[in-house]
Design a protein around this motif. Structure first.
Motif, PDB file in Angstrom:
ATOM      1  N   GLY A 180       0.934  -1.421  -0.088  1.00 49.58           N
ATOM      2  CA  GLY A 180       0.072  -0.123  -0.246  1.00 49.58           C
ATOM      3  C   GLY A 180       0.571   1.277  -0.454  1.00 49.58           C
ATOM      4  N   GLY A 181       1.743   0.843   0.777  1.00 49.07           N
ATOM      5  CA  GLY A 181       2.542   2.565   1.010  1.00 49.07           C
ATOM      6  C   GLY A 181       3.158   2.700  -0.258  1.00 49.07           C
ATOM      7  N   THR A 182       4.130   1.586  -0.836  1.00 47.11           N
ATOM      8  CA  THR A 182       4.677   1.384  -2.447  1.00 47.11           C
ATOM      9  C   THR A 182       3.946   2.114  -3.477  1.00 47.11           C
ATOM     10  OG1 THR A 182       5.862  -0.355  -0.880  1.00 47.11           O
ATOM     11  CG2 THR A 182       6.863   0.697  -3.740  1.00 47.11           C
ATOM     12  N   LEU A 183       2.345   1.738  -3.362  1.00 53.03           N
ATOM     13  CA  LEU A 183       1.727   1.870  -4.114  1.00 53.03           C
ATOM     14  C   LEU A 183       1.359   3.360  -4.152  1.00 53.03           C
ATOM     15  CD1 LEU A 183      -0.751   1.977  -6.489  1.00 53.03           C
ATOM     16  CD2 LEU A 183      -2.133   0.979  -5.223  1.00 53.03           C
ATOM     17  N   ARG A 184       0.884   3.978  -3.189  1.00 50.96           N
ATOM     18  CA  ARG A 184       1.456   5.330  -2.755  1.00 50.96           C
ATOM     19  C   ARG A 184       1.963   6.557  -3.572  1.00 50.96           C
ATOM     20  NH1 ARG A 184       0.574   8.736   2.612  1.00 50.96           N
ATOM     21  NH2 ARG A 184       0.777   6.724   3.350  1.00 50.96           N
ATOM     22  N   CYS A 185       3.452   5.528  -3.403  1.00 46.20           N
ATOM     23  CA  CYS A 185       4.635   5.882  -4.200  1.00 46.20           C
ATOM     24  C   CYS A 185       4.814   6.234  -5.901  1.00 46.20           C
ATOM     25  CB  CYS A 185       5.918   6.152  -3.665  1.00 46.20           C
ATOM     26  SG  CYS A 185       6.132   6.630  -1.803  1.00 46.20           S
ATOM     27  N   PHE A 186       4.096   4.882  -6.636  1.00 41.27           N
ATOM     28  CA  PHE A 186       3.661   4.668  -7.735  1.00 41.27           C
ATOM     29  C   PHE A 186       3.280   5.849  -7.745  1.00 41.27           C
ATOM     30  CE2 PHE A 186       5.097   0.461  -6.894  1.00 41.27           C
ATOM     31  CZ  PHE A 186       6.324   0.345  -8.761  1.00 41.27           C
ATOM     32  N   ARG A 187       1.901   5.989  -7.393  1.00 38.80           N
ATOM     33  CA  ARG A 187       1.012   7.411  -7.558  1.00 38.80           C
ATOM     34  C   ARG A 187       1.556   9.095  -7.351  1.00 38.80           C
ATOM     35  NH1 ARG A 187      -5.512   6.771  -6.674  1.00 38.80           N
ATOM     36  NH2 ARG A 187      -5.603   8.035  -8.363  1.00 38.80           N
ATOM     37  N   TYR A 188       2.329   8.994  -7.075  1.00 38.41           N
ATOM     38  CA  TYR A 188       2.994  10.446  -6.854  1.00 38.41           C
ATOM     39  C   TYR A 188       3.779  10.426  -8.141  1.00 38.41           C
ATOM     40  CZ  TYR A 188       6.761  13.190  -5.232  1.00 38.41           C
ATOM     41  OH  TYR A 188       7.470  14.281  -5.470  1.00 38.41           O
ATOM     42  N   LEU A 189       4.644   9.456  -8.323  1.00 37.63           N
ATOM     43  CA  LEU A 189       5.778   9.525 -10.022  1.00 37.63           C
ATOM     44  C   LEU A 189       4.859   9.924 -11.262  1.00 37.63           C
ATOM     45  CD1 LEU A 189       8.520   7.308  -7.663  1.00 37.63           C
ATOM     46  CD2 LEU A 189       8.433   9.853  -8.858  1.00 37.63           C
ATOM     47  N   LEU A 190       3.943   9.094 -11.289  1.00 39.95           N
ATOM     48  CA  LEU A 190       3.396   8.188 -11.936  1.00 39.95           C
ATOM     49  C   LEU A 190       2.313   9.393 -12.545  1.00 39.95           C
ATOM     50  CD1 LEU A 190       2.828   4.739 -12.716  1.00 39.95           C
ATOM     51  CD2 LEU A 190       4.324   5.967 -14.321  1.00 39.95           C
ATOM     52  N   GLU A 191       1.825   9.755 -11.841  1.00 39.00           N
ATOM     53  CA  GLU A 191       0.648  11.069 -12.008  1.00 39.00           C
ATOM     54  C   GLU A 191       0.795  12.357 -11.311  1.00 39.00           C
ATOM     55  OE1 GLU A 191      -2.947   9.628 -10.164  1.00 39.00           O
ATOM     56  OE2 GLU A 191      -2.532   7.495 -10.453  1.00 39.00           O
ATOM     57  N   HIS A 192       2.575  12.636 -11.194  1.00 41.85           N
ATOM     58  CA  HIS A 192       2.736  14.163 -11.044  1.00 41.85           C
ATOM     59  C   HIS A 192       2.083  14.580  -9.740  1.00 41.85           C
ATOM     60  CE1 HIS A 192       4.142  13.534 -15.522  1.00 41.85           C
ATOM     61  NE2 HIS A 192       4.746  13.062 -14.672  1.00 41.85           N
ATOM     62  N   TRP A 193       2.480  14.105  -8.542  1.00 36.49           N
ATOM     63  CA  TRP A 193       1.275  14.730  -7.732  1.00 36.49           C
ATOM     64  C   TRP A 193       1.824  15.607  -6.677  1.00 36.49           C
ATOM     65  CZ3 TRP A 193      -1.095  10.040  -4.156  1.00 36.49           C
ATOM     66  CH2 TRP A 193      -2.434   9.277  -5.080  1.00 36.49           C
ATOM     67  N   THR A 194       1.424  16.628  -5.580  1.00 32.85           N
ATOM     68  CA  THR A 194       2.504  17.445  -5.039  1.00 32.85           C
ATOM     69  C   THR A 194       2.715  16.135  -3.723  1.00 32.85           C
ATOM     70  OG1 THR A 194       0.834  17.516  -4.231  1.00 32.85           O
ATOM     71  CG2 THR A 194       1.521  19.431  -5.815  1.00 32.85           C
ATOM     72  N   TYR A 195       3.628  17.296  -3.239  1.00 28.31           N
ATOM     73  CA  TYR A 195       3.850  16.669  -1.918  1.00 28.31           C
ATOM     74  C   TYR A 195       2.656  16.305  -0.245  1.00 28.31           C
ATOM     75  CZ  TYR A 195       8.472  17.427  -2.805  1.00 28.31           C
ATOM     76  OH  TYR A 195      10.023  17.994  -3.300  1.00 28.31           O
ATOM     77  N   ASP A 196       2.011  16.789  -0.762  1.00 28.21           N
ATOM     78  CA  ASP A 196       0.685  17.229  -0.159  1.00 28.21           C
ATOM     79  C   ASP A 196      -0.287  16.616  -0.425  1.00 28.21           C
ATOM     80  OD1 ASP A 196       1.748  19.329   1.849  1.00 28.21           O
ATOM     81  OD2 ASP A 196      -0.130  20.661   0.911  1.00 28.21           O
ATOM     82  N   GLN A 197      -0.787  16.064  -1.640  1.00 29.85           N
ATOM     83  CA  GLN A 197      -0.843  14.491  -2.728  1.00 29.85           C
ATOM     84  C   GLN A 197      -1.026  13.729  -1.707  1.00 29.85           C
ATOM     85  OE1 GLN A 197      -1.088  16.420  -6.590  1.00 29.85           O
ATOM     86  NE2 GLN A 197      -3.507  15.813  -6.276  1.00 29.85           N
ATOM     87  N   ALA A 198       0.780  12.760  -1.908  1.00 32.21           N
ATOM     88  CA  ALA A 198       0.799  11.846  -1.826  1.00 32.21           C
ATOM     89  C   ALA A 198       1.060  11.668   0.009  1.00 32.21           C
ATOM     90  CB  ALA A 198       2.959  11.661  -2.039  1.00 32.21           C
ATOM     91  N   LEU A 199       0.370  12.652   0.638  1.00 31.40           N
ATOM     92  CA  LEU A 199       0.425  11.897   2.421  1.00 31.40           C
ATOM     93  C   LEU A 199      -0.244  11.586   2.856  1.00 31.40           C
ATOM     94  CD1 LEU A 199       0.812  15.892   3.762  1.00 31.40           C
ATOM     95  CD2 LEU A 199       2.318  14.461   3.829  1.00 31.40           C
ATOM     96  N   ARG A 200      -1.550  11.251   2.341  1.00 35.61           N
ATOM     97  CA  ARG A 200      -2.407  10.199   2.830  1.00 35.61           C
ATOM     98  C   ARG A 200      -3.094   9.924   2.578  1.00 35.61           C
ATOM     99  NH1 ARG A 200      -2.778  14.774   5.464  1.00 35.61           N
ATOM    100  NH2 ARG A 200      -1.393  14.379   6.970  1.00 35.61           N
ATOM    101  N   TRP A 201      -4.343   8.733   1.823  1.00 37.18           N
ATOM    102  CA  TRP A 201      -5.211   8.451   1.098  1.00 37.18           C
ATOM    103  C   TRP A 201      -6.202   9.504   1.879  1.00 37.18           C
ATOM    104  CZ3 TRP A 201      -3.633   6.472  -2.806  1.00 37.18           C
ATOM    105  CH2 TRP A 201      -2.489   5.246  -2.834  1.00 37.18           C
ATOM    106  N   LYS A 202      -7.009   9.453   0.439  1.00 42.72           N
ATOM    107  CA  LYS A 202      -8.244  10.618   0.445  1.00 42.72           C
ATOM    108  C   LYS A 202      -9.068   9.638   1.455  1.00 42.72           C
ATOM    109  CE  LYS A 202      -7.369  13.593  -2.890  1.00 42.72           C
ATOM    110  NZ  LYS A 202      -8.157  14.546  -4.394  1.00 42.72           N
ATOM    111  N   GLU A 203     -10.058  10.583   1.959  1.00 43.52           N
ATOM    112  CA  GLU A 203     -11.364   9.267   2.358  1.00 43.52           C
ATOM    113  C   GLU A 203     -12.163   8.246   1.359  1.00 43.52           C
ATOM    114  OE1 GLU A 203     -13.761   8.518   5.166  1.00 43.52           O
ATOM    115  OE2 GLU A 203     -12.266   9.384   5.018  1.00 43.52           O
ATOM    116  N   GLY A 204     -12.040   7.300   1.965  1.00 41.86           N
ATOM    117  CA  GLY A 204     -12.222   6.532   0.727  1.00 41.86           C
ATOM    118  C   GLY A 204     -11.551   5.849   0.074  1.00 41.86           C
TER     119      GLY A 204
END
Length: 235
Positions: A180-204
């Protein structure tokens, strides 16, 4: 094409620690009684549950129907990802299995939780009374659990893994079984998230065990584009 044609990322099936800690909704154990079934077992040796085996088997059927045969399949080397991948591939005939090259890669392992890995919440607060203030100061993307990894450090190694895929697996269909934590970093990199977007999963949006996230190569954008996040086939 300088990317895989298809990248499918699957969070591992339910593990015993998931079964215990997810119900509590905490990164720490509630008490010593809840911790007892997994106490002292290192993270890379945690197995999947009976439910996890069913999740992976049913997800494997859906992946075979939806995507066909993968050219490469990666797992993190942690027992729960190995077991998940094995069950995902069990639906394939022997000849089909031989066409998928299985690889282990430590860059896609779970985030190292550090010294608090086996602690209860009370123990963590007693041993690291300064931690909450430190976390607030440095921010959740860069702060490290005591003895563990920050999300930024996980993203660094996922970046190296993706660069390998881009270099060596261009045009290929790739399956990745990770955490799960690694998947969040995949999304951060592939979808060009900001630091704040990668901090935690949104509700749901927290990924399910055996949740399937799909990226396809876009010729127009010349990159991998998210097609579907956290698709679940076993419920």
């Amino acid at each position: 094409m300088n990317r895989p044609s298809l990248l499918v990322i699957v969070r591992h099936a339910e593990s015993k620690r998931n079964e215990i800690k997810d119900k509590a909704g905490s990164i720490y154990f509630v008490d010593d009684e809840s911790r007892a079934p997994v106490k002292g077992i290192p993270d890379h040796k945690i197995e999947i549950t009976d439910l996890g085996h069913r999740q992976a088997r049913e997800t494997g059927v859906a992946l075979r129907q939806k995507f066909g045969i993968f050219d490469y399949a990666y797992h993190s080397g942690y027992l729960r990802t190995e077991q998940t991948l094995s069950r995902l591939m069990a639906i394939h005939a022997l000849e089909e299995k031989s066409r998928t090259k299985i690889r282990q890669n430590l860059f896609i392992r779970e985030r190292d939780p550090g010294y608090g890995y086996d602690m209860t919440k009370e123990e963590a607060q007693k041993n690291f009374p300064w931690h909450q203030e430190y976390w607030k100061t440095f921010g959740g993307f860069f702060a490290q659990p005591p003895g563990g990894e920050s999300l930024a450090q996980v993203a660094e190694r996922v970046y190296l893994f993706l660069n390998m895929l881009f270099r060596d697996r261009a045009g290929k269909k790739v399956l990745v079984v990770t955490h799960g934590g690694t998947l969040r970093c995949f999304r951060y990199l592939l979808e060009h998230w900001t630091y704040d977007q990668a901090l935690r999963w949104k509700e749901g949006e927290r990924p399910e065990n055996c949740g399937v996230t799909t990226y396809r190569y876009s010729g127009a954008e010349k990159r991998l584009v998210l097609e579907k996040y956290n698709e679940v086939f076993w419920k």
